[in-house]
Design a protein around this motif. Structure first.
Motif, mmCIF file in Angstrom:
data_model
loop_
_atom_site.group_PDB
_atom_site.id
_atom_site.type_symbol
_atom_site.label_atom_id
_atom_site.label_comp_id
_atom_site.label_asym_id
_atom_site.label_seq_id
_atom_site.Cartn_x
_atom_site.Cartn_y
_atom_site.Cartn_z
ATOM 1 N N PRO A 538 0.807 -1.222 0.000
ATOM 2 C CA PRO A 538 0.000 0.000 0.000
ATOM 3 C C PRO A 538 0.837 1.267 0.000
ATOM 4 O O PRO A 538 0.391 2.309 -0.486
ATOM 5 N N LEU A 539 2.058 1.185 0.524
ATOM 6 C CA LEU A 539 2.930 2.367 0.511
ATOM 7 C C LEU A 539 3.331 2.734 -0.917
ATOM 8 O O LEU A 539 3.452 3.919 -1.262
ATOM 9 N N ASP A 540 3.506 1.717 -1.763
ATOM 10 C CA ASP A 540 3.806 1.989 -3.171
ATOM 11 C C ASP A 540 2.626 2.687 -3.837
ATOM 12 O O ASP A 540 2.805 3.620 -4.624
ATOM 13 N N TRP A 541 1.420 2.218 -3.538
ATOM 14 C CA TRP A 541 0.227 2.856 -4.110
ATOM 15 C C TRP A 541 0.099 4.297 -3.632
ATOM 16 O O TRP A 541 -0.252 5.190 -4.402
ATOM 17 N N MET A 542 0.395 4.519 -2.354
ATOM 18 C CA MET A 542 0.286 5.890 -1.835
ATOM 19 C C MET A 542 1.331 6.798 -2.467
ATOM 20 O O MET A 542 1.069 7.975 -2.719
ATOM 21 N N ASP A 543 2.518 6.236 -2.741
ATOM 22 C CA ASP A 543 3.542 7.019 -3.432
ATOM 23 C C ASP A 543 3.095 7.381 -4.851
ATOM 24 O O ASP A 543 3.323 8.498 -5.318
#
Length: 874
Positions: A538-543
């Motif tokens: 999810p951190l990749d998506w938020m980035d």
């Protein structure tokens, strides 16, 4: 709210860039104290305690889903006027955390035993202070509106007091006892495991059939764990199995050992499975243990804590997996192997922390007698004090609590809540409560084990609010309102909290509602795992897309109790929705949208205004109803379609015409009101972008503390709805016809509109022409094409002059290319459908799909041929 003039609006950047905005917006909310709950408030309480993530953990997609849904619930309730407490915290995660620190020690060639217990525990606390809780910072990125002033940790002093109090009360009530039982044992972590810490998988093994005894008195048993035969103390058959009745009560020789063991009758044995005879190893199998208890069999342990064979003889000192083939080879040499089946797939338990194969092992452990606690947990759901959503999962809950086995709570670790029991030099056992002094003097020692992590997390709703003390938080916020978690830990965590909450909370349930969401899967519906390489961070998506787009994607897929498939293009689609909302709100602002109370009377509004206000009221009502029922996916989907389809695609376009005419002021008021309401409705799901836009639109302090919208059906107008539906249909059909004629979307052409059905919508002619890109016919107008549209009041005839508007040669070339492709498709599909051999072998659904393709190709040929025939010749 008073009117906010356009020139008072804070300027918005040209585009929404989450990376530039989200962190500052979140910190502003925290600094303003919006998420801090007041126990002394007279507002009604709404409480959620965060399922505590492991102190070693980081945010994964399952966390992101659950946190998004909890944030949706708490933000909405805050806007509805509740005193909202969303309490965060972390779990000490005994095994996982101890393993992490032990691995760090191993890098310097040391073990925990080199440090000793006290120094090792100090080292774990140091690790926790430096590295633990990474997930808490990641929660801020997601936008979690938690009360950071109440953050808890399962080994905080107050929570430790609650744990010791619960242990003491259960012990004094005879609900905690110490006994030898079969437990799940990890030979790598060197501790007992709870069921939730064991993951089962289908592993390849070998099924070996072994003959015990000789001649007519021999009997064959099958096993996947040949090494455990060293601990056999009986062979069991079913009492009604006539094949073996002559053997019951006799003895057979156990191969390789020289021991003789009895043949016994027990109803647990399934006579239809295998040979109908089973070997009984009471110290290394839970079912065999129960058989052993019923028949008073010896229970020798044949392995040590590292799963090394301890039986004197040729196999002593071998690891269990080394002993297995060695024992089979020895049996084969003696002619005792009757059959071997390999590979043989069977369910094998693995330690969830280190993936070591779990060993069932007879061990002296501490247990909770769960029957009265589980009965109370079942009654609380049966009588409606706690409601499970979706209700169809109640059956799973009852299946578990109605058939629960006693729970082993001791762990052979150093990190955790140490069992508060002391043993004296003369066999004394003393359980010590939190306000009692432990016994001292020579020979007194404390139990070395710690409690299962689920023991302390089972107390989470009580302990985080101050129990066992009668705190203001406990009085205000217990029972909690909702527990939101994945259905996969319904049995393990939810049931334990229900048992402890009812026992410790005076028969008051720990939560009013239990909402169970599904698991996250990839786009093909497969479980996410590192080995498959399909894990989404999810951190990749938020980035890439921002927190709002990530949250919107997750909430839009969250159907109660159902697993969710995810693909990155859905996150991109959610980002596009945020962009659409940003641009639409900016358009409203640039065109002078105002937020004023009250709106103009219905009589002063256009049919388009009354239509959108009516649709808005219906959306508010529907979203409210769906969110109350935990139907997040349906609620978010309704908001998506209202915002994109009705507000942006239709009303904004109609509003442009009205603003350019003589209805500018009332249109600006309606625009402002609708966007104000939509931004508040969307805020719980996409909090960052709605905060930025709402403050720019209204000049208000924060949408976090704005009022939740209420449905206002006073502007609903069925006649206006019907008329706007006709206008939409007319514009849509004209646009479709234009596209078929090869016109570019923005290209304007002269047209004449008439017909019996036009009178009813003639008041909207200006909007029809603007949105369908039609100009008024001038003198000498000659139609070269026409389309007829059927409306509720009759047909409308639209004649268009396309002369010079279409590049005939280019259009003919395009249509001929499309026609050739359609003819090829028709030939291929008809060829397959005409092939009887293919039809005999192909599945019915495949044949049906080909028929659909054939019919579509035939329709395309008819349409394209007609269009080509209508083009003027050179």
């Amino acid at each position: 709210m008073t009117e906010n003039a356009p020139d008072q609006q804070p300027a918005l950047p040209a585009a929404w860039n989450p990376a530039d905005e989200e962190a500052a917006l979140y910190q502003r909310w925290v600094d303003a104290g919006y998420f801090t709950a007041e126990a002394g408030s007279d507002k009604p309480p709404f409480t959620i305690v965060l399922p505590p993530p492991n102190v070693t953990g980081s945010l994964h997609m399952g966390h992101a889903l659950n946190h998004t849904l909890m944030d949706v619930m708490t933000r909405r309730r805050r806007m509805q006027g509740y005193e909202v407490l969303w309490l965060p915290g972390m779990d000490h995660a005994g095994i996982a955390t101890q393993n992490v620190v032990e691995r760090e020690l191993a890098k310097s060639g040391k073990s925990r035993h080199d440090l000793g217990r006290e120094k090792f525990v100090e080292r774990v606390w140091d690790w926790k202070a430096e590295y633990g809780g990474k997930i808490l910072g990641q929660m801020r990125r997601l936008g979690d509106g938690v009360d950071w002033s109440r953050e808890r940790f399962t080994m905080d002093e107050g929570l430790s007091r609650a744990v010791q109090t619960m242990f003491k009360r259960l012990y004094d009530d005879g609900l905690i006892y110490r006994a030898e039982r079969i437990i799940n044992w990890c030979p790598r972590c060197l501790t007992a495991l709870s069921d939730i810490e064991v993951e089962h998988s289908e592993d390849e093994g070998e099924l070996v059939s072994i003959r015990y005894g000789d001649g007519e008195n021999s009997i064959v048993v099958a096993t996947t764990r040949a090494e455990t035969m060293l601990g056999d103390t009986a062979v069991a058959v079913h009492p009604d199995d006539e094949r073996y009745q002559h053997l019951v009560g006799t003895e057979v020789e156990l191969p390789l050992t020289g021991r003789r063991i009895p043949v016994i009758a027990d109803e647990h044995v399934d006579p239809e499975f295998g040979t109908g005879a089973v070997k009984v190893t009471p110290a290394h199998d839970p079912n065999d243990f129960e058989i052993g208890r019923r028949h008073d069999l010896p229970m020798p342990t044949i392995m040590d804590e590292r799963a090394t064979i301890t039986v004197p003889g040729p196999f002593q000192g071998l690891d269990r997996f080394e002993a297995r083939p060695a024992i089979v080879a020895a049996l084969r040499e003696q002619g005792r192997i009757v059959a071997e089946k390999r590979p043989y797939l069977h369910a094998v338990g693995h330690c969830s922390r280190c993936d070591t194969v779990v060993e069932p092992r007879l061990s002296l452990q501490w247990w909770v007698k769960v029957e009265p606690l589980a009965r109370a947990a079942g009654d609380a759901v049966r009588d409606g004090r706690t409601k499970i959503h979706p209700p169809e999962l109640e059956k799973r809950y009852f299946d578990w609590v109605d058939n629960m086995h006693d729970w082993t709570i001791s762990r052979q670790l150093w990190w955790g809540h140490r069992i508060p029991v002391w043993y004296g030099p003369n066999g004394e056992t003393v359980c010590v409560g939190p306000d009692e002094q432990p016994p001292s003097g020579e020979g007194w020692t404390q139990d070395p084990d710690v409690l299962d992590t689920w023991f302390s997390s089972g107390l989470w709703p009580l302990s985080t609010l101050g129990w066992p003390e009668e705190t203001p938080d406990l009085a205000k916020f217990y029972p909690t309102s909702v527990l939101s978690t994945g259905y996969d830990i319904l049995f393990f965590w939810v049931a334990r909290m229900m048992m402890f909450g009812l026992y410790g909370g005076g028969d008051v349930q720990p939560f009013d509602h239990v909402y169970l969401h599904g698991l996250i899967r990839d786009a093909q519906g497969k479980k996410m795992s590192k080995s498959r390489g399909n894990v989404i961070d999810p951190l990749d998506w938020m980035d890439s897309y921002g927190a709002d787009a990530t949250r919107f994607t997750l909430a839009r897929g969250a159907n109660p109790g159902s697993d969710m498939a995810l693909a990155e293009e859905w996150a991109a689609g959610s980002r596009n929705f945020c962009t659409k909302l940003w641009n639409a709100t900016k358009f409203a602002l640039m065109n002078g949208a105002t937020v004023a109370t009250p709106l103009p009377p219905a009589a002063e509004l256009t049919e388009a205004d009354r239509w959108i206000l009516g649709r808005l009221a219906g959306t508010v009502s529907e979203v409210d109803e769906l969110l109350e029922d935990f139907q997040f996916a349906k609620a978010v989907d309704r908001l998506y379609h209202f915002t994109w389809d009705e507000l942006c695609d239709w009303y904004l376009e109609l509003a442009k015409v009205q603003i350019a005419g003589d209805r500018a002021d009332s249109t600006r008021a309606v625009l402002g009101h609708v966007f104000d309401t939509v931004l508040r409705l969307l805020h719980p799901v996409i909090p960052f972008i709605t905060e930025k836009l709402w403050r720019a639109l209204t000049g208000g302090e924060s949408v976090v503390i704005a009022d939740w919208p209420k449905a206002d059906a006073s502007y609903a107008d069925a006649a206006a709805d019907a008329r706007i539906a006709d206008v939409q249909k007319l514009i849509t059909e004209i646009r479709r016809f234009r596209s078929d004629q090869g016109l570019k979307p923005g290209q304007r052409v002269a047209a004449r509109v008439n017909g019996a059905g036009f009178a009813d919508v003639s008041a909207h002619e200006e909007a029809v022409r603007a949105l369908a890109r039609l100009t008024a016919p001038e003198d000498g107008f000659t139609a070269s094409a026409s389309v007829e549209v059927s409306l509720s009041s009759g047909n409308v005839h639209v004649e268009l002059d396309l002369s010079g508007a279409v590049d005939v040669a280019a259009e003919r070339k395009r249509l001929e290319k499309d026609l050739a492709a359609a003819q090829k498709e028709l030939k291929q599909t008809e060829g397959k459908l005409g092939n009887q051999a293919f039809l005999d072998k192909a599945p019915a659904d495949v044949v049906e799909k080909i028929k659909v393709r054939r019919d579509a190709a035939a329709a395309d040929i008819e349409r394209l041929t007609a269009r080509l025939g209508s083009l003027p010749t050179a």
